[in-house]
Enzyme design. Structure first.
Site, mmCIF file in Angstrom:
data_model
loop_
_atom_site.group_PDB
_atom_site.id
_atom_site.type_symbol
_atom_site.label_atom_id
_atom_site.label_comp_id
_atom_site.label_asym_id
_atom_site.label_seq_id
_atom_site.Cartn_x
_atom_site.Cartn_y
_atom_site.Cartn_z
ATOM 1 N N CYS A 108 0.837 -1.207 0.000
ATOM 2 C CA CYS A 108 0.000 0.000 0.000
ATOM 3 C C CYS A 108 0.871 1.255 0.000
ATOM 4 O O CYS A 108 1.692 1.468 0.887
ATOM 5 C CB CYS A 108 -0.911 -0.013 1.222
ATOM 6 S SG CYS A 108 -1.827 1.520 1.446
ATOM 7 N N HIS A 162 -4.240 0.775 8.326
ATOM 8 C CA HIS A 162 -4.682 0.453 6.964
ATOM 9 C C HIS A 162 -6.139 -0.027 6.990
ATOM 10 O O HIS A 162 -6.452 -1.067 7.552
ATOM 11 C CB HIS A 162 -3.803 -0.627 6.329
ATOM 12 C CG HIS A 162 -4.220 -0.958 4.929
ATOM 13 N ND1 HIS A 162 -3.771 -0.238 3.837
ATOM 14 C CD2 HIS A 162 -5.092 -1.879 4.445
ATOM 15 C CE1 HIS A 162 -4.338 -0.735 2.742
ATOM 16 N NE2 HIS A 162 -5.146 -1.726 3.083
ATOM 17 N N ASN A 176 -13.905 9.077 -2.046
ATOM 18 C CA ASN A 176 -14.211 8.161 -3.141
ATOM 19 C C ASN A 176 -14.214 6.739 -2.575
ATOM 20 O O ASN A 176 -13.256 6.335 -1.922
ATOM 21 C CB ASN A 176 -13.173 8.292 -4.250
ATOM 22 C CG ASN A 176 -13.170 9.688 -4.866
ATOM 23 O OD1 ASN A 176 -14.199 10.359 -4.903
ATOM 24 N ND2 ASN A 176 -12.015 10.138 -5.328
ATOM 25 N N HIS A 181 -9.064 7.513 2.616
ATOM 26 C CA HIS A 181 -8.576 8.885 2.722
ATOM 27 C C HIS A 181 -9.702 9.849 2.418
ATOM 28 O O HIS A 181 -10.597 9.546 1.642
ATOM 29 C CB HIS A 181 -7.397 9.127 1.759
ATOM 30 C CG HIS A 181 -7.674 8.706 0.352
ATOM 31 N ND1 HIS A 181 -7.620 7.391 -0.064
ATOM 32 C CD2 HIS A 181 -8.055 9.423 -0.732
ATOM 33 C CE1 HIS A 181 -7.933 7.321 -1.354
ATOM 34 N NE2 HIS A 181 -8.211 8.536 -1.776
HETATM 35 P P1 5GP Z 1 -8.699 8.346 -4.914
HETATM 36 O O1 5GP Z 1 -9.031 8.438 -6.357
HETATM 37 O O2 5GP Z 1 -8.251 6.968 -4.498
HETATM 38 O O3 5GP Z 1 -9.796 8.886 -4.021
HETATM 39 O O4 5GP Z 1 -7.513 9.362 -4.686
HETATM 40 C C1 5GP Z 1 -6.184 8.985 -4.607
HETATM 41 C C2 5GP Z 1 -5.407 10.276 -4.647
HETATM 42 O O5 5GP Z 1 -4.088 9.985 -4.200
HETATM 43 C C3 5GP Z 1 -5.294 10.867 -6.049
HETATM 44 O O6 5GP Z 1 -5.842 12.187 -6.038
HETATM 45 C C4 5GP Z 1 -3.787 10.857 -6.338
HETATM 46 O O7 5GP Z 1 -3.342 12.013 -7.023
HETATM 47 C C5 5GP Z 1 -3.182 10.737 -4.940
HETATM 48 N N1 5GP Z 1 -1.922 9.997 -4.897
HETATM 49 C C6 5GP Z 1 -1.666 8.793 -5.464
HETATM 50 N N2 5GP Z 1 -0.414 8.394 -5.190
HETATM 51 C C7 5GP Z 1 0.129 9.378 -4.417
HETATM 52 C C8 5GP Z 1 1.419 9.541 -3.831
HETATM 53 O O8 5GP Z 1 2.319 8.700 -3.943
HETATM 54 N N3 5GP Z 1 1.624 10.672 -3.110
HETATM 55 C C9 5GP Z 1 0.660 11.612 -2.951
HETATM 56 N N4 5GP Z 1 0.967 12.694 -2.215
HETATM 57 N N5 5GP Z 1 -0.564 11.496 -3.493
HETATM 58 C C10 5GP Z 1 -0.823 10.390 -4.225
HETATM 59 ZN ZN ZN Z 2 -2.409 1.254 3.623
#
Ligand code: 5GP
Ligand code: ZN
Length: 103
Positions: free
Chosen positions: A5, A47, A84, A97
């Site tokens: 993760c 997690h 989401n 998150h």
């Molecule tokens: P989800 O679509 O799962 O709600 O959002 C995941 C978010 O995590 C996305 O907006 C993406 O830009 C962000 N994200 C993905 N990988 C990383 C990372 O390694 N570092 C940071 N700071 N943000 C991440």
């Molecule tokens: Zn995790």
């Protein structure tokens, strides 16, 4: 910690990610691909794959209080929050998150 993760690794300090805010329950860091002037992610230290897997009411409260605490800290008075949940809803990272989006 889930070895596969990305958010667990960030929380573990593997990438030296700067935390805008943190406490015993959660960390907050900037989204790597911001969709607003301010785009933060509030992430529980444990997690949990998604909101569907969360059954800890206290943690849910801590996460929402975390939203309030970090926005207060940075002086952001107007913002949206988004969780989401599930692939079809656009969830890409399966570690719960809360997005904070502010202009
Ligand atoms: P989800 O679509 O799962 O709600 O959002 C995941 C978010 O995590 C996305 O907006 C993406 O830009 C962000 N994200 C993905 N990988 C990383 C990372 O390694 N570092 C940071 N700071 N943000 C991440
Ligand atoms: Zn995790």
């Amino acid at each position: 910690m889930d070895e596969n993760c990305i958010f667990c690794k960030i929380i573990n300090g593997d990438f030296n990610t700067e935390f805008v805010y943190e406490n015993e329950h959660l960390v907050v860091f900037k989204d790597i691909n911001p969709k607003a002037r301010v785009h933060l992610l509030v992430v529980p230290r444990v997690h949990v794959a998604s909101l569907n897997e969360l059954d800890d009411k206290e943690l849910l409260g801590e996460l929402m209080m975390g939203v309030k605490e970090v926005t207060k800290k940075i002086g952001l008075k107007s913002y949206r929050v988004q969780i989401n949940t599930g692939k079809e809803a656009g969830q890409e990272v399966f570690h719960l998150h809360i997005h904070i989006l502010g202009s």
